[in-house]
Design a protein around this motif. Structure first.
Motif, PDB file in Angstrom:
ATOM      1  N   LEU A 153      18.790  39.888  45.383  1.00  0.00           N
ATOM      2  CA  LEU A 153      19.705  38.769  45.182  1.00  0.00           C
ATOM      3  C   LEU A 153      21.113  39.293  44.898  1.00  0.00           C
ATOM      4  O   LEU A 153      21.422  39.717  43.788  1.00  0.00           O
ATOM      5  N   PHE A 154      21.963  39.256  45.930  1.00  0.00           N
ATOM      6  CA  PHE A 154      23.343  39.728  45.822  1.00  0.00           C
ATOM      7  C   PHE A 154      24.299  38.615  46.215  1.00  0.00           C
ATOM      8  O   PHE A 154      23.939  37.684  46.938  1.00  0.00           O
ATOM      9  N   HIS A 155      25.537  38.733  45.762  1.00  0.00           N
ATOM     10  CA  HIS A 155      26.609  37.912  46.306  1.00  0.00           C
ATOM     11  C   HIS A 155      27.735  38.828  46.780  1.00  0.00           C
ATOM     12  O   HIS A 155      28.016  39.865  46.180  1.00  0.00           O
ATOM     13  N   LYS A 156      28.347  38.444  47.897  1.00  0.00           N
ATOM     14  CA  LYS A 156      29.508  39.173  48.382  1.00  0.00           C
ATOM     15  C   LYS A 156      30.696  38.846  47.483  1.00  0.00           C
ATOM     16  O   LYS A 156      30.856  37.711  47.047  1.00  0.00           O
ATOM     17  N   ILE A 157      31.510  39.841  47.216  1.00  0.00           N
ATOM     18  CA  ILE A 157      32.669  39.630  46.362  1.00  0.00           C
ATOM     19  C   ILE A 157      33.867  40.394  46.922  1.00  0.00           C
ATOM     20  O   ILE A 157      33.760  41.583  47.237  1.00  0.00           O
ATOM     21  N   ILE A 158      34.959  39.682  47.111  1.00  0.00           N
ATOM     22  CA  ILE A 158      36.248  40.297  47.426  1.00  0.00           C
ATOM     23  C   ILE A 158      37.115  40.117  46.185  1.00  0.00           C
ATOM     24  O   ILE A 158      37.386  38.993  45.762  1.00  0.00           O
ATOM     25  N   SER A 159      37.496  41.231  45.585  1.00  0.00           N
ATOM     26  CA  SER A 159      38.183  41.195  44.297  1.00  0.00           C
ATOM     27  C   SER A 159      39.510  41.933  44.370  1.00  0.00           C
ATOM     28  O   SER A 159      39.581  43.060  44.883  1.00  0.00           O
ATOM     29  N   ARG A 160      40.576  41.286  43.867  1.00  0.00           N
ATOM     30  CA  ARG A 160      41.874  41.923  43.664  1.00  0.00           C
ATOM     31  C   ARG A 160      42.115  41.971  42.164  1.00  0.00           C
ATOM     32  O   ARG A 160      42.106  40.923  41.497  1.00  0.00           O
ATOM     33  N   SER A 161      42.286  43.157  41.609  1.00  0.00           N
ATOM     34  CA  SER A 161      42.344  43.271  40.147  1.00  0.00           C
ATOM     35  C   SER A 161      43.448  44.205  39.696  1.00  0.00           C
ATOM     36  O   SER A 161      43.872  45.119  40.418  1.00  0.00           O
ATOM     37  N   ILE A 162      43.906  43.953  38.465  1.00  0.00           N
ATOM     38  CA  ILE A 162      44.812  44.846  37.757  1.00  0.00           C
ATOM     39  C   ILE A 162      44.240  45.014  36.358  1.00  0.00           C
ATOM     40  O   ILE A 162      43.789  44.046  35.735  1.00  0.00           O
TER      41      ILE A 162
END
Length: 423
Positions: A153-162
């Motif tokens: 059980l996974f979810h795709k994640i596109i993350s922009r972080s600081i």
């Protein structure tokens, strides 16, 4: 599948041993012990060092039910490249989902004495639904991560972080992170809220984590804080806030997690370890950002078909995706007896283990197209491990009892390998 995983793991292990041997034999005798010690420390931290770049061993070979074989390269620049600037990146490929995942980031050292770094990153990858990694634990490394083999059980994640990581004091490590995240579950899940059903969503998150080690001994060195003697107990706190309508965030919710580890060294050379983990979520959080209890049992009927490798802090008899919670607490107690002194090099060790989990969930009907239970009655399992029987491998046995005991006796039993390697 299991044969492929085992082969990949053995190939990786043999490669690492050859790398270690090369490092040991390519130096002068007077320098050998120093270089060997430095190499092993880097390896234990999950890095294979080169002149300007340290390869990150976490990305070489992994396996799970969604991607099957996952392999790639990653790493980070070292002090020889720059002591004030760093670049970190990885690229991996999943052979079952036929998709590349990657991350690219850069960091700038702001204050040397407190080892304060400002980091930015862009990541396109997968994350296990219901997991709750602590920011301050991100460098934790295992050569072999057994739970990964059976996660589905996974979810795709596109993350922009600081993020900003810093040493508040010698005993307090902290990290703050701001991120914008696009979430897309890989399974048929919908989050029902206010008359709308979300099968993908955006989250704008602010997160802070603090790790407090009040009984460890630290020293202020030239390049920052260095840990000397490791003391217990240790405490970790983490708070996450999700903002609706900030950078197109869809939901308001807040999560708080806590972890403490206590170790007691006894005079007879036995060791007791107590670990407590707790979490609570308030507001409108989708299942992706709620909690499981780190289960590690394959959803198959027969004991031998569930035979795999036991984790270090997972519930071995709890089936994957069986329970989720928006509030939970787990208690794990391990007591490692004095190793059996059979010979100078052969010293297997018996470890007694008991685990307990309790939790609950409000508004369970919001989570649609997926079935799971809750832990309000309290989940219990106990068992033992016999470690280091052969080349770091051992055996474990666990039994599920109490309120969630299953009618079929076989379904309550977990019999697995263990793997413990000390570098």
């Amino acid at each position: 599948m299991s044969k492929l995983c085992t082969l990949a793991f053995l190939l990786l292990f043999s490669w690492l041993v050859r790398a270690q041997t090369t490092a040991e034999t390519s130096t002068e005798p007077t320098q050998d012990s120093i270089k060997k010690s430095g190499f092993l420390k880097q390896l234990a931290d999950g890095y294979l060092p080169t002149k300007y770049f340290n390869f990150d061993l976490r990305y070489l070979v992994k396996y799970n039910q969604y991607e099957a074989l996952r392999t790639g390269l990653g790493g980070i620049t070292n002090d020889a490249f720059s002591e004030k600037f760093r670049i970190n990146s990885y690229v991996v490929y999943g052979f079952k989902d036929h998709r590349f995942k990657y991350s690219i980031g850069a960091g700038f050292r702001i204050a040397e004495k407190t080892n304060t770094w400002l980091d930015i990153s862009y990541t396109d990858d997968l994350q296990e639904t219901g997991s709750y990694p602590f920011l301050t634990d991100k460098r934790f490394f295992q050569l072999f991560e057994p739970r990964l083999l059976n996660i589905s059980l996974f979810h795709k994640i596109i993350s922009r972080s600081i993020s900003l990581e810093y040493q508040l004091s010698p005993n307090i490590l902290a990290e703050t992170q701001l991120s914008i995240n696009d979430i897309n579950p890989t399974y048929a899940y919908e989050f029902a809220l206010n008359g709308a059903n979300y099968n993908l969503f955006n989250l704008s998150l602010a997160k802070i984590a603090v790790q407090w080690s009040p009984f460890s001994n630290f020293e202020l060195a030239e390049k920052g804080v260095e840990e000397g003697e490791d003391g217990f107990p240790k405490f970790t706190f983490q708070y996450t806030k999700s903002f609706k309508d900030v950078f197109e965030g869809d939901f308001n919710f807040s999560n708080f997690e806590f972890k403490t580890i206590q170790q007691i060294q006894h005079k007879n050379k036995s060791l007791s370890e107590i670990t407590i983990v707790s979490g609570i979520s308030n507001g409108h959080a989708p299942l992706t950002h709620l909690y499981h209890a780190y289960p590690n049992n394959i959803n198959k009927e027969k004991i031998l078909r569930r035979f795999s490798v036991a984790g270090t802090s997972s519930f071995e008899t709890m089936f994957f995706n069986e329970f989720f919670s928006d509030k939970f607490t787990t208690l794990q107690i391990k007591h490692a007896l004095k190793p059996f002194n059979i010979s100078e090099k052969y010293k297997p060790q018996l470890v007694l283990i008991s685990r307990f989990a309790i939790g609950d969930m409000d508004n369970i009907d919001r989570h649609q197209n997926i079935s799971f239970g809750t832990l309000e009655k309290g989940y219990s399992e106990s068992g033992f491990e016999i470690n280091k029987l052969f080349f770091g491998f051992g055996l474990s046995f666990a039994y599920r009892y109490g309120a969630y005991h299953l009618p079929n006796i076989d379904d309550n039993i977990a019999f697995k390998f263990t793997f413990n390697l000390t570098l």
